[in-house]
Design an enzyme around this catalytic site. Structure first.
Site, PDB file in Angstrom:
ATOM      1  N   HIS A 211      -8.215  -1.605  -0.833  1.00  0.00           N
ATOM      2  CA  HIS A 211      -7.156  -2.611  -1.162  1.00  0.00           C
ATOM      3  C   HIS A 211      -7.612  -3.773  -1.605  1.00  0.00           C
ATOM      4  CE1 HIS A 211      -4.342  -0.124   1.973  1.00  0.00           C
ATOM      5  NE2 HIS A 211      -5.775   0.345   2.255  1.00  0.00           N
TER       6      HIS A 211
ATOM      7  N   ARG B 166       7.225 -11.086   5.170  1.00  0.00           N
ATOM      8  CA  ARG B 166       6.592 -11.177   6.479  1.00  0.00           C
ATOM      9  C   ARG B 166       7.390 -11.967   7.394  1.00  0.00           C
ATOM     10  NH1 ARG B 166       0.347 -10.316   5.113  1.00  0.00           N
ATOM     11  NH2 ARG B 166       0.592  -8.703   3.625  1.00  0.00           N
TER      12      ARG B 166
ATOM     13  N   GLN C 202       1.759 -10.700  -3.703  1.00  0.00           N
ATOM     14  CA  GLN C 202       0.709 -10.387  -3.836  1.00  0.00           C
ATOM     15  C   GLN C 202       0.116  -9.697  -5.107  1.00  0.00           C
ATOM     16  OE1 GLN C 202       0.421  -7.696  -0.176  1.00  0.00           O
ATOM     17  NE2 GLN C 202      -1.239  -9.105   0.460  1.00  0.00           N
TER      18      GLN C 202
ATOM     19  N   HIS D 182      -4.678  -1.336  -5.537  1.00  0.00           N
ATOM     20  CA  HIS D 182      -5.040  -0.032  -4.778  1.00  0.00           C
ATOM     21  C   HIS D 182      -6.126   0.637  -5.695  1.00  0.00           C
ATOM     22  CE1 HIS D 182      -1.785  -1.892  -2.463  1.00  0.00           C
ATOM     23  NE2 HIS D 182      -2.812  -1.646  -1.371  1.00  0.00           N
TER      24      HIS D 182
ATOM     25  N   LYS E  79     -12.837  -5.764   6.284  1.00  0.00           N
ATOM     26  CA  LYS E  79     -12.446  -6.523   5.072  1.00  0.00           C
ATOM     27  C   LYS E  79     -13.282  -7.595   4.875  1.00  0.00           C
ATOM     28  CE  LYS E  79      -9.014  -9.289   7.230  1.00  0.00           C
ATOM     29  NZ  LYS E  79      -7.797 -10.274   7.050  1.00  0.00           N
TER      30      LYS E  79
ATOM     31  N   ASP F   5      -1.804  -7.405  -5.816  1.00  0.00           N
ATOM     32  CA  ASP F   5      -2.323  -6.373  -5.170  1.00  0.00           C
ATOM     33  C   ASP F   5      -3.011  -5.228  -6.131  1.00  0.00           C
ATOM     34  OD1 ASP F   5      -2.767  -5.167  -2.745  1.00  0.00           O
ATOM     35  OD2 ASP F   5      -0.705  -5.257  -2.224  1.00  0.00           O
TER      36      ASP F   5
ATOM     37  N   CYS G  51       0.808  -1.097   0.075  1.00  0.00           N
ATOM     38  CA  CYS G  51       0.138  -0.149   0.055  1.00  0.00           C
ATOM     39  C   CYS G  51       0.895   1.263  -0.055  1.00  0.00           C
ATOM     40  CB  CYS G  51      -0.915   0.156   1.235  1.00  0.00           C
ATOM     41  SG  CYS G  51      -1.196  -1.321   2.074  1.00  0.00           S
TER      42      CYS G  51
END
Length: 633
Positions: A508, A361, A379, A383, A462, A381, A332
């Site tokens: 997200h 992580r 990911q 946004h 979420k 991902d 993000c």
RNA sequence: GCUGAUGUAGCUCAGUCGGUAGAGCACCUCAUUGGUAAUGAGGAGGUAGGCAGUUCGAAUCUGCUCAUCAGCUCCA
């Protein structure tokens, strides 16, 4: 007393008859198969005498409740057996679960799987003894004293957590008594076909602050054949384990040198690239822009985003020129910095930025699990920076995207809506608004979902999509998070029609979740037999004799020239051997080339699924494969 | 991280009471040119996860450590 049956019919019985008596009045077979019952909508013992009018439903093995009661009794029998064999063992809890049951024990000497045979034998003995289950109740204080006397401190704790005036129920079978709300089957003789499965540690009441107890997992089935089938299915499922297939099919693996950091080998990379191609294509269609942001960014950014405060225990850090940097655990902030590069007009929104972002992580060592749970993953991902009135439409858009991805592969999934956690940012009002928007979007998309209280991200609620692996464990893949916090923290803005600055809202979202996890699930879903469009190798050209090597090579080169993933097997081996090898590698097609084929100007096609499907021209085969790839079948 | 288990050739595994390792597959060589899930013969390959210790001697016993597996906790 009047008893109302599920079909609405009402019959009159004498007071004091039990559900089992009533079942026996209908048929002996029903009485025999009735395990527990539902009384006025609540599950209850079928063996207890009834008084007054009731709505009654008899539950058998075919009902979830029936199986639950059967296995719950099995868990009591497990505890009884353990108490007999290992006196002094302290009891915690023992419920029925999906596909079985467990019981948690506290004992100084740990159990070992070697004890299972003896415990199973004792359970069988308890079954043969056919001990009737009896229920009795006592007031809370009395119950506490009773369990103290029995040296069951965990039971005492459980009772103490119940309201002051509650009446506490117990179940007794022979020499064994357990605190329990029930219901149970009528006697231990009902429960047969028990198998103890595994042994594990489990924290008392699920909190790592508490003592770790020993949990014995088991399962039980009404019919022996069903137990055998279940055990067989579990064995079969293990063959689909992606960790095993990853090695066998030379796709990916994890080395001791990098726990949680997976390697993708050439074939695994093909699967991954095809998946990413598909991902790009689908995002282009939906008007996303792809970006790539750095893996390492400085400390200030992570302080500003809140990750430093909320997430630093799971982050990796590094020092560059004596300054602190963090390896990104999420994408993000990168997307946000991308947004801040220019002034946005309301006309530019929604701005949908997608990124295949590699994040790291620090997961606990015990949590690592093949490609499902790793320490670095990509990911898929995205946004979305949007105006407040675009929220619902955009949420529905990303829900549609997730659904599209899963349906392409034929995945079943479960959806959860997670609400505000403790230790989160923002006001109650913002959270309510965001949670409400997510709920509305799910309803508009006609998706059924479960609420997961307090499980949201620290910056917003979420929606999660959970997929199942080969042995039924479920893994979160897609997620959709609505966020009012990050735009605030980073002072994001767009200029509205009124020429004033406004705050955008962020969504997200990931559809695949982690590419690594998704590939793991994909591998298990197909048991390694990937459809042609993602298969690492689509077709092997194999020769019967080296007289045809030249022709085979020409065929192979033609396939390669049009981008088909072909291999050429001209080894000095029998055709049966080459076929076996290609089958084991789960390659969709084999082209067998011998003298006959060369003479006839054809290729003999063997399909992984259907076996020999006959000879055809090379062009016809290429058309067939092309079609499969395009239609993703 | 916690509890328990496991760790022997690239892979899957065997190894009785502690006496310096064995199979199948894969790999290499040779013979064989064979029609839809394993042709035959031969060969090479491991100091037993790592580090200490006990012992005349350890893959086999002990401790520590690393990794894996199952579950718990946590999580995409």
């Amino acid at each position: 007393m009047n008893i109302t049956f599920p079909d609405g019919s009402v019959r009159v019985y004498e007071d004091g008859q039990s559900a089992l008596d009533i079942a026996a009045g209908i048929s002996q077979r029903l009485a025999k198969s009735t395990l527990i019952c539902e009384l006025d909508g609540e599950s209850a013992d079928a063996f207890r005498p009834l008084q007054g009018d009731h709505a009654l439903k008899l539950l058998t093995w075919e009902d979830d409740g029936g199986r639950w009661g059967y296995r719950h009794t099995a868990s009591h029998m497990l505890a009884q057996a353990v108490k007999r064999l290992f006196p002094g063992t302290v009891l915690a809890i023992g419920p029925a679960i999906e596909n079985g049951f467990y019981y948690d024990f506290d004992r100084a000497d740990p159990f070992s799987p070697d004890d299972f045979a003896a415990i199973e034998a004792e359970m069988e003995r308890i079954s043969k003894e056919d001990l009737p289950l009896e229920r009795f109740e006592m007031p809370r204080e009395e119950a506490i004293a009773y369990m103290r006397e029995n040296n069951e401190p965990y039971k005492v704790e459980l009772i103490q957590d119940l309201p002051e005036d509650s009446v506490i129920s117990f179940y007794k079978q022979g020499d064994f008594v357990d605190l329990c709300a029930g219901p149970h089957v009528k006697s231990t003789g009902v429960v047969k076909n028990v198998k103890l499965m595994s042994l594990a540690g489990a924290y008392w009441r699920g909190s790592e602050k508490n003592k770790m107890l020993q949990r014995i997992y088991g399962t039980a089935f009404e019919k022996k054949a069903d137990l055998d089938e279940y055990l067989f299915r579990m064995e079969e499922a293990k063959k689909r384990d992606h960790r095993r297939l990853g090695r066998e099919l030379d796709l990916f693996d994890i080395h001791d040198e990098g726990p949680g950091f997976p390697f993708f080998y050439p074939k695994g990379m093909t699967v991954r690239n095809k998946l990413e191609d598909f991902w790009r294509q689908q995002h282009e269609i939906r008007d996303y822009q792809e970006i790539k942001t750095p893996i390492i960014l400085n400390r200030d950014l992570w302080l500003q985003s809140g990750h430093w405060d909320h997430y630093k225990n799971n982050m990796y850090f590094t020092v560059i020129d004596e300054m602190d940097y963090a390896v990104k655990p999420m994408n993000c902030p990168g997307a946000i910095l991308t947004y801040t590069r220019k002034n946005y007009s309301y006309r530019d929104l929604p701005e949908r930025l997608a990124e295949l972002g590699l994040v790291h992580r620090h997961e606990l060592s015990g949590a690592l699990h093949g490609l499902m749970r790793v320490r670095c993953f990509t990911q898929d991902d995205a946004h979305l920076f949007i105006t407040p009135d675009q929220v619902l439409d955009e949420l529905c858009g990303v829900i549609e995207k997730c659904k599209y991805f899963y349906s392409t592969f034929g995945f079943k999934y479960r959806v959860e809506l997670s609400t505000r956690p403790e230790n989160s940012m923002g006001t109650e009002e913002q959270w309510e608004m965001a949670t409400d928007a997510l709920r509305k979007a799910l309803e508009r998309s006609e998706i059924s979902f479960k609420i997961n209280e307090g499980d949201g991200a620290f910056y917003g609620p979420k929606i999660d999509f959970h997929l199942e692996d080969a042995i039924g464990r479920s893994w979160q893949c897609g997620t959709i998070q609505l966020d009012f916090q990050m735009p605030e923290r980073f002072d994001l803005a767009y200029v509205g029609a009124d020429n004033e600055k406004h705050r955008p809202v962020m969504i997200h979202t990931t559809a695949l979740g982690s590419i690594e996890r998704f590939i793991a699930i994909l591998t298990e879903h197909y048991a390694g037999a990937f459809p042609a469009w993602v298969a690492p190798v689509q077709v092997v050209v194999m020769t019967i004799t080296d007289r045809v090597n030249g022709d085979a090579k020409a065929i192979f080169e033609k396939l390669r020239a049009v981008g088909m993933r072909a291999e050429l097997d001209m080894r000095n081996e029998k055709i049966g051997f080459k076929i076996r090898e290609a089958q084991v590698q789960k390659i969709p097609y084999m082209l067998v080339i011998g003298d006959k084929e060369v003479e006839g100007g054809v290729v003999a096609v063997r399909s992984r699924k259907e076996g020999d499907i006959g000879a055809m021209s090379l062009d016809a085969f290429m058309e067939k494969l092309q079609k499969e790839v395009q239609e993703k079948i």
